[in-house]
Each structure stands twice: as structure tokens, then as C-alpha cells.
Write a protein that holds these residues in place. Structure first.
Motif, short mmCIF file in Angstrom:
data_model
loop_
_atom_site.label_atom_id
_atom_site.label_comp_id
_atom_site.label_asym_id
_atom_site.label_seq_id
_atom_site.Cartn_x
_atom_site.Cartn_y
_atom_site.Cartn_z
N VAL A 23 44.65 41.25 46.04
CA VAL A 23 45.31 42.17 46.97
C VAL A 23 45.57 43.51 46.26
N VAL A 24 46.06 43.45 45.02
CA VAL A 24 46.39 44.68 44.28
C VAL A 24 45.13 45.51 44.03
N ARG A 25 44.03 44.84 43.72
CA ARG A 25 42.79 45.59 43.44
C ARG A 25 42.22 46.22 44.71
N ARG A 26 42.31 45.47 45.81
CA ARG A 26 41.77 46.01 47.08
C ARG A 26 42.63 47.15 47.61
N LYS A 27 43.94 47.05 47.38
CA LYS A 27 44.87 48.04 47.95
C LYS A 27 45.89 48.38 46.86
#
Ligand code: PGA
Length: 247
Positions: A23-27
Motif C-alpha cells: 500500500v505504501v509503495r503504491r500510494k
């Protein structure tokens, strides 16, 4: 609801971290909901490792914690403020201006709770909310019989919860009697839920959460209604489940 069972606590924690990191990498400016307690410690250790070794970047992440004891100042070593800085925030590059934890010493508790709800909404809502579970089926400090539609508010702690948490205090009398907690309704608005449970002490609560009826007597059972909930267990916590859950 996706039920994932891993052999042990370490594998479960790594799977949880992998999901949060995705989630952190995508957003990069995502909003993460954090939990305290023993269960997410392995997840937090793995996130710290990913930050140090893989450059996982938290600089744009906003965070909201589930709950805090009423009457404990942030510097108290049993406050959830202290816990979060000690076990995660001090070890990653989170921006302290983007960190939100309920304030246990708020003078106007009702006003504070309304502000907390507003802050979550202004941040765009929580992308992934990490949850533990109490042996009595609580999520955050929503104890059995909590309204399944509840919002952030002050709640008394169940006697069994105070006993379970007494191990961290010098004497059982020192365990706070109340907490400020996100409500069940607040939690259910997160876009993803990641509920973690480890060990046989949680097996009964997990069986009732996953395979029992939805009930305010088991607040965690509301996750059955969530569109994107992952219940991530080690094999001991899954021991009371009767269905087969594929890998
Ligand atoms: P624990 O607490 O992770 O320390 O078991 C979970 C909870 O009570 O919600």
C-alpha cells in the motif's frame, strides 16, 4: 473476508508487513491506521527492517492510531503514544506532523473525539487499518456490547481487558479504567482492514469472529461485513476454525 493462516508468528508478521508495504509503495501519501499491543510488534519490526534495508519511505504517510488510555500523558511508558514512538515511529522516517494518536489527557474529550473523526475525514479516510483482537472479541477498545455503528468516543475498559493489560503496570490498580477509542463504525470505513491474531489465547475469539454470527457481543465479527478485510492468523490462533481456508 480473506482468512490467511501462516505457520507461526514470524511468517504471519512478514505477510502483514508485505501487505502494508504494498500500500505504501503504491500510494506514498497513504493513510495508515495503527494498533498497539503485543500482536503487531513483529509487523512493526519488519516495517523498520524494510525502511532501513529497502528504503521503504514513510515521509508522506499520515497515521491514525486506534486508541489511547485516558489519564496517561504521552510520555508515560504505558501510554500508546510512548508505545508507537518506541516500537515504530522513532525508527522510520514518519513526519511527526502527520501522526495522530488519541490524546489521553484531553480536557474536552467529546470535542477531541469529534476533531479526531474530522481529521480522519480530512486526510481522505484510512487506506489500511491494522487491528489486533482481544480474547473477548474486542477491536480497539470496543468491548463486547459496543455499538457496531459507534464513532470515536470514551469507553470504559472491560474487567478482563484491564486484567490482561495489568502485566504492563506496577499494580492492577494502576491500569486505566477508560480509553478513547475509534468506534466500530469508524474502523469499518477504512478501505482495507488487516486483522492480526497470534496464539491459542485468541483461538476462541477468532472462531467467533470468522465463523460465528455478527454480534455486538463480539465486536470483531463486524469484519464479516467489510468489503476488503484480511484476517491474518498464525496456526495457533486459527485452531478453532472449522472450515478449510486455502493458502
Ligand atoms: P495483544 O492485544 O495484541 O496484546 O494481544 C490485542 C488487543 O487487546 O486488542
Amino acid at each position: 473476508m480473506l482468512v490467511l493462516i501462516r505457520d507461526d508468528y514470524e511468517t504471519m508478521s512478514r505477510e502483514a508487513a508485505r501487505r502494508v508495504a504494498t500500500v505504501v509503495r503504491r500510494k506514498p501519501n497513504c493513510v495508515l491506521g495503527f494498533a498497539t499491543g503485543s500482536t503487531p510488534l513483529g509487523l512493526y519490526r519488519e516495517l523498520i527492517r524494510m525502511h532501513r534495508e529497502e528504503g521503504l519511505d514513510f515521509s508522506k504517510v499520515t497515521t491514525f492510531n486506534l486508541d489511547e488510555y485516558v489519564g496517561l500523558p504521552p510520555e508515560h511508558d504505558q501510554s500508546y503514544h510512548y508505545f508507537m514512538w518506541e516500537n515504530l515511529f522513532s525508527h522510520i522516517n514518519v513526519d511527526r506532523r502527520f501522526v495522530h494518536i488519541p490524546h489521553g489527557m484531553a480536557e474536552d474529550v467529546e470535542g477531541f473525539c469529534a476533531w479526531y473523526e474530522r481529521r480522519i475525514a480530512e486526510a481522505g479516510g484510512i487506506d489500511v487499518q491494522i487491528l489486533g483482537i482481544g480474547a473477548n472479541g474486542h477491536i480497539a477498545f470496543n468491548e463486547p456490547s459496543s455499538s457496531l455503528g459507534s464513532r470515536t468516543r470514551i469507553k470504559p475498559l472491560a474487567g478482563t481487558t484491564r486484567e490482561a493489560n495489568a502485566r504492563f503496570f506496577a499494580s492492577p490498580d494502576e491500569v486505566p479504567t477508560h480509553a478513547i477509542t475509534m468506534g466500530v463504525g469508524t474502523i469499518m470505513e477504512a478501505r482495507k482492514l488487516l486483522l492480526l491474531a497470534s496464539g491459542d489465547a485468541k483461538a476462541d475469539a477468532i472462531a467467533r469472529t470468522v465463523e460465528g454470527p455478527i454480534s455486538a457481543m463480539v465486536p470483531a465479527s463486524i469484519v464479516q461485513l467489510h468489503r476488503d478485510a484480511v484476517v491474518l492468523l498464525d496456526s495457533a490462533a486459527a485452531a478453532g476454525l472449522t472450515l478449510h481456508y486455502p493458502e
